[in-house]
Design a protein around this motif. Structure first.
Motif, short mmCIF file in Angstrom:
data_model
loop_
_atom_site.label_atom_id
_atom_site.label_comp_id
_atom_site.label_asym_id
_atom_site.label_seq_id
_atom_site.Cartn_x
_atom_site.Cartn_y
_atom_site.Cartn_z
N VAL A 569 0.87 -1.18 0.00
CA VAL A 569 0.00 0.00 0.00
C VAL A 569 0.91 1.22 0.00
N THR A 570 0.99 1.90 -1.13
CA THR A 570 1.86 3.06 -1.26
C THR A 570 1.08 4.33 -0.90
N PRO A 571 1.77 5.39 -0.51
CA PRO A 571 1.08 6.65 -0.24
C PRO A 571 0.25 7.12 -1.44
N ALA A 572 0.78 6.99 -2.65
CA ALA A 572 0.06 7.44 -3.84
C ALA A 572 -1.23 6.66 -4.03
N ALA A 573 -1.17 5.35 -3.86
CA ALA A 573 -2.36 4.51 -4.05
C ALA A 573 -3.41 4.80 -2.98
N LEU A 574 -2.96 5.02 -1.75
CA LEU A 574 -3.90 5.31 -0.66
C LEU A 574 -4.60 6.65 -0.88
N VAL A 575 -3.84 7.67 -1.24
CA VAL A 575 -4.43 9.00 -1.46
C VAL A 575 -5.34 8.99 -2.68
N ALA A 576 -4.95 8.29 -3.74
CA ALA A 576 -5.81 8.19 -4.92
C ALA A 576 -7.13 7.52 -4.58
N SER A 577 -7.06 6.44 -3.79
CA SER A 577 -8.29 5.74 -3.38
C SER A 577 -9.19 6.66 -2.55
N GLU A 593 -7.70 13.52 4.73
CA GLU A 593 -6.91 12.87 5.77
C GLU A 593 -7.76 11.85 6.52
N ALA A 594 -9.01 12.22 6.84
CA ALA A 594 -9.90 11.29 7.56
C ALA A 594 -10.20 10.05 6.72
N MET A 595 -10.40 10.24 5.41
CA MET A 595 -10.68 9.10 4.54
C MET A 595 -9.47 8.19 4.44
N CYS A 596 -8.27 8.77 4.40
CA CYS A 596 -7.05 7.95 4.36
C CYS A 596 -6.95 7.09 5.62
N VAL A 597 -7.30 7.66 6.76
CA VAL A 597 -7.24 6.90 8.02
C VAL A 597 -8.22 5.73 7.97
N ARG A 598 -9.43 5.96 7.46
CA ARG A 598 -10.45 4.90 7.43
C ARG A 598 -10.06 3.79 6.45
N ILE A 614 3.90 5.62 5.44
CA ILE A 614 2.50 6.02 5.59
C ILE A 614 2.13 6.32 7.02
N SER A 615 2.62 5.48 7.94
CA SER A 615 2.10 5.54 9.30
C SER A 615 3.21 5.34 10.32
N ALA A 617 2.13 4.62 13.52
CA ALA A 617 1.47 3.67 14.43
C ALA A 617 0.19 3.19 13.76
N PRO A 618 -0.29 1.99 14.10
CA PRO A 618 -1.51 1.47 13.49
C PRO A 618 -2.68 2.45 13.65
N GLY A 619 -3.45 2.61 12.55
CA GLY A 619 -4.64 3.46 12.60
C GLY A 619 -4.36 4.94 12.45
N THR A 620 -3.12 5.30 12.14
CA THR A 620 -2.78 6.71 11.94
C THR A 620 -2.08 6.88 10.61
N VAL A 621 -2.11 8.10 10.08
CA VAL A 621 -1.37 8.42 8.86
C VAL A 621 -0.51 9.64 9.12
N ARG A 622 0.63 9.66 8.50
CA ARG A 622 1.52 10.82 8.61
C ARG A 622 1.07 11.90 7.64
N LYS A 623 0.90 13.11 8.14
CA LYS A 623 0.47 14.21 7.28
C LYS A 623 1.48 14.47 6.17
N GLU A 624 2.75 14.25 6.50
CA GLU A 624 3.79 14.45 5.48
C GLU A 624 3.61 13.49 4.32
N MET A 625 3.13 12.28 4.62
CA MET A 625 2.89 11.29 3.57
C MET A 625 1.83 11.80 2.60
N ILE A 626 0.75 12.35 3.13
CA ILE A 626 -0.32 12.87 2.27
C ILE A 626 0.21 14.02 1.43
N ASP A 627 1.00 14.88 2.04
CA ASP A 627 1.57 16.01 1.30
C ASP A 627 2.44 15.52 0.14
N GLU A 628 3.27 14.50 0.40
CA GLU A 628 4.16 13.98 -0.64
C GLU A 628 3.36 13.40 -1.80
#
Length: 860
Positions: A569-577, A593-598, A614-615, A617-628
């Motif tokens: 699961v790459t950052p690009a694939a997660l954000v695109a989804s 950001e909330a959708m990425c977490v879910r 991406i994360s 810790a489990p159940g969290t996403v790094r904001k920097e990952m979304i930005d990238e």
């Protein structure tokens, strides 16, 4: 006094003087050491007494091993065979010669060293003498091994024999020996002069490889009935095999000249049979057909060379650093491959999303001391100048289709069999061609069937299959894929295309991910197929055609399942989804950001491999990952950014939805079971439904989409359905009241609509296929013409609002939809790719009836 004196000499380690210590650091610090080497030696030293074992007596190998042991703080050796240095011999032997004192016998010296708990170094063979090629049946020093065996019988601690080999050259051994081999020893086991020059020219690329430690205590215990001499011979043979395997894993098997390979293939009985058959069928002489076969082999065969591999590795290091942010490699998977390569031939089966897949896997293996495999590439890549370079990098070029070409098929089959016999790794793409959609394509059985036939004929040879996922945060063929999916002609690869591709150097493409699935043993797969067809699991009788087909299909489906399972699961694939999960025009940054977490939570529950970026810790996403990921998409002009007050809003560019859909599809296989259940649950008024009705709807959908998605091969539909429904219930997305199911009322219930939305564009593509099939009532047409007119119709439906998803207008989605309509007898395929109405279609009303069933699943 003599025993005490010999003991004192034996236990004194080699002490390099200042000059030698300086040379150690200057010359040996470049030697590549596997990360696990020191740990393995240390673990062996803690278990028992370590005796390092190498093949041929070498001063250089002794000095290098001594340097590495000192560098990593490992137990030093206190014994080595006579190195032929005269008065310069280590461990006091040279000094004794200088003083004309009696030498300590080697068997006594090694016994004393090991008995007192010190390590030793044992060379199994002497150096080749003048005129020897290294293949003579010279016996190893079994007397020293017998001494260790006799000592082991008296010790409580095990003696662990650790096979080591220094790789001083990347050149594989040659089948044909030349004058240089006679004078200086063969490449793989050289004499002093050749070893010296190998070191001078390659010391910065040298490396040490080690095999699994050989537990002498266990071996002696398991062979109590054998004499020490018999055990010694077996131990020496086993160690030589382990050393040779470690060397071959890095530099490959014995190399034959192209002429010899061609000659051996043409002499093959099966090839001779096809040559004679072709001569009879065509009326030509056997000599002419042989010349034709020889030309085919010349165009087919790879000519892998160490020089080209080294040059390609240097170029690719620069190239990857220029366009990618790094390569993430599954190191544990690499070790599984190394273990499989020790046992036999390895078949590499990677996913195929880009032309650079060929280069990525070879680069990763080369950089991790595994010989890159020989790669089955399409003839379309054999053009100059790329073709000759790729051929010397390990590519062999085959035609896309063998239909009606029995001689050609026989030559490819013979070549594949020869590669397995000689121990080469082989790589080919089970999908056949590159995936333009981001999903794994259904497997093609042609080359796999040849490999299976070859492996069945070589039952004494172990063969392993390695599923590999090669993932990209951004694909370099992005633009060409969108054009092809929109109905444009595929562009043929040529020099001009390669020159134009230099524009990619001005962009960034994120990270590369190389992940390895579980290694599949061919022997175990054969046993499963035999059991399934009522045969003895370990029998040797020939498989029936049906059992063989089952075997081929089982391997193909197991491999595709493993590739999907290890896809990262790459950052690009997660954000695109996440962007596609939002149905409105734009998406707030906070909502994204909330959708990425879910979605990430769902992927974690599905057991997906998550990129470490991406994360935290489990159940969290790094904001920097979304930005990238967003910056990656902005750079590719896939999305737009809108500054609206205090919050940023992102929207997908309408004409670029098809390109972004590629990245969403990288992950869709993780969601398909839940999405099918969700889509079935939302039909009609969305009230609660019985399990029976829900199961029937999902089964109907899974059949309709059977050419679109690949389901688990090791489970029935009912098992997959039950598992998906149970997971949705546990998540709270679905709830059960009595014997009826409905959408959950909590916040997790909203995920049902999100899962169903993931199939929205597929439903609309199938709707378009039904509408376009009505065109066949007016006139039959070729597939090519039908796709063109279907996409034109889709454009009108999109503009009129009948289709909401622009990415539904894709030829790649229409192809499986067309096959599904054929299964429902709404379309029929005739010769020459002609399409006509199917037997179930008497009028447009029959198509409307099927359309009504499909539109029930569409969300408005």
């Amino acid at each position: 006094m003599q025993p005490a004196e010999s003991q004192e000499i034996a236990i004194s380690p080699h002490q390099p003087n200042r000059v030698l210590a300086w040379l150690y650091k200057r010359l040996f610090s470049h030697i590549g050491v596997d990360a696990s080497w020191s740990d393995q030696v240390q673990a062996a030293a803690e278990r028992g007494v370590v005796v390092h074992v190498m093949r041929t007596i070498s001063i250089l190998d002794f000095l290098c091993l001594d340097f590495l042991l000192r560098k990593f703080g490992l137990p030093l050796v206190h014994f080595v065979n006579d190195l032929g240095l005269g008065i310069l011999e280590p461990f006091g032997k040279g000094g004794r010669r200088l003083r004309f004192r009696r030498q300590i016998p080697e068997n006594e010296a090694i016994r004393t060293a090991v008995e007192t708990g010190h390590s030793a170094l044992l060379f199994l063979r002497r150096r080749p003498r003048f005129g020897e090629t290294g293949r003579e049946k010279t016996k190893p020093p079994s007397d020293l091994i017998r001494e260790l065996i006799a000592l082991q019988r008296t010790l409580d601690r095990p003696i662990l024999l650790v096979p080591n080999v220094f790789i001083w050259t990347e050149a594989p051994p040659n089948a044909k020996r030349g004058l240089a081999d006679l004078f200086f020893g063969p490449v793989e086991w050289p004499g002093r002069i050749r070893r010296f020059f190998q070191f001078v020219f390659n010391y910065q690329n040298a490396q040490i490889r080690t095999g699994q430690p050989f537990d002498l205590q266990r071996f002696v215990r398991d062979h109590e009935e054998k004499s020490d001499a018999e055990i010694a011979d077996r131990v020496a043979f086993a160690l030589l095999r382990r050393i040779e395997r470690e060397r071959a894993i890095v530099i490959g098997p014995t190399k034959k000249t192209p002429g010899r390979v061609k000659e051996e293939l043409l002499r093959s009985p099966r090839v001779r049979k096809h040559i004679e058959a072709e001569a009879r069928a065509s009326g030509r002489s056997i000599a002419k057909v042989e010349r034709q076969a020889a030309k085919i082999i010349d165009k087919l065969a790879a000519r892998q060379t160490p020089f080209v591999l080294r040059m390609l590795a240097s170029f690719l290091t620069w190239f990857w650093n220029r366009i990618y942010d790094g390569i993430v490699i599954d190191q544990q998977g690499l070790e599984r491959i190394r273990e499989a390569a020790r046992e036999g031939a390895v078949i590499y089966l990677p996913s195929h999303k880009s032309h650079i897949d060929y280069l990525v896997l070879s680069y990763v293996l080369y950089k991790n001391s595994l010989l890159p495999p020989l790669i089955a590439a399409g003839e379309n890549l054999s053009f100059f100048p790329a073709g000759p370079i790729l051929r010397r990098g390990g590519a062999f070029f085959i035609r896309r289709s063998f239909k009606g070409q029995k001689l050609y098929a026989a030559l490819v089959d013979a070549y594949m069999r020869k590669l397995l016999v000689e121990g080469y790794g082989v790589e080919f793409f089970l999908e056949g061609g590159r995936s333009r959609s981001g999903k794994l394509l259904p497997p093609k059985f042609g080359l796999l069937s040849m490999v299976v036939d070859a492996a069945l004929m070589l039952r004494g040879k172990k063969v392993s299959f390695v599923p590999i996922s090669i993932g990209y945060e951004r694909i370099i063929e992005e633009q060409s894929y969108v054009r092809e999916l929109s109905g444009e002609e595929k562009q043929k690869e040529n020099v001009g295309g390669l020159l134009k591709s230099t524009t990619i150097l001005r962009s960034r493409y994120g990270r590369l991910y190389v992940q390895f699935g579980e290694v599949l043993s061919f022997d175990e797969l054969v046993q499963e197929a035999r059991l399934e067809h009522g045969l003895d699991r370990h029998g040797t009788d020939k498989l029936s055609p049906a059992a063989r087909r089952t075997l081929v299909q089982r391997i193909a489906h197991r491999v595709t399942y493993e590739i999907n399972a290890v896809t990262v699961v790459t950052p690009a694939a997660l954000v695109a989804s996440a962007l596609f999960a939002h149905r409105r025009r734009g998406m707030r940054r906070s909502d994204l950001e909330a959708m990425c977490v879910r979605l990430l939570g769902k992927l974690e529950r599905e057991g997906a491999r998550i990129a470490t970026t991406i994360s935290d810790a489990p159940g969290t996403v790094r904001k920097e990952m979304i930005d990238e990921a967003l910056e990656l998409f902005l750079d590719a002009k896939l999305i737009q950014r809108h500054e609206a007050g205090e919050e940023t809003i992102y929207s997908i560019l309408d004409e670029r939805r098809l390109a972004l859909d590629y990245y969403k599809n990288n992950l869709i296989h993780f969601f398909v079971p839940s999405a099918l259940v969700s889509a079935a649950l939302l039909v009609g008024n969305r009230s609660s439904i019985s399990e029976r009705t829900l199961r029937a709807r999902v089964q109907e959908l899974s059949r309709a989409f059977k050419y679109e998605f690949m389901y688990r091969a090791d489970a029935t539909f009912d098992e997959i359905f039950d598992e998906a429904l149970a997971r949705l219930l546990s998540e709270g997305a679905v709830e059960k009241v009595g014997d009826r199911y409905s959408v959950g009322r909590g916040p997790e219930g909203a995920m049902v609509e999100i899962y169903a939305e993931m199939l929205g564009s597929y439903f609309e593509s199938y709707l378009l296929a039904i509408r376009a099939s009505a065109l066949l009532l007016d006139e039959p047409m070729t597939k090519k013409e039908w796709f063109k007119r279907a996409l034109q119709l889709g454009q009108r439906m999109y503009l009129s609002g009948e289709i909401a998803h622009r990415e539904a207008l894709s030829q790649l989605k229409l192809e499986p939809a067309l096959k599904s309509l054929r299964d429902h007898e709404l379309v029929a395929f005739e010769a020459n790719d002609r399409l006509v109405p199917g037997p179930a279609v008497r009028s447009r009303d029959d198509l409307f009836e099927y359309e009504a069933k499909l539109t029930a699943f569409l969300r408005t």
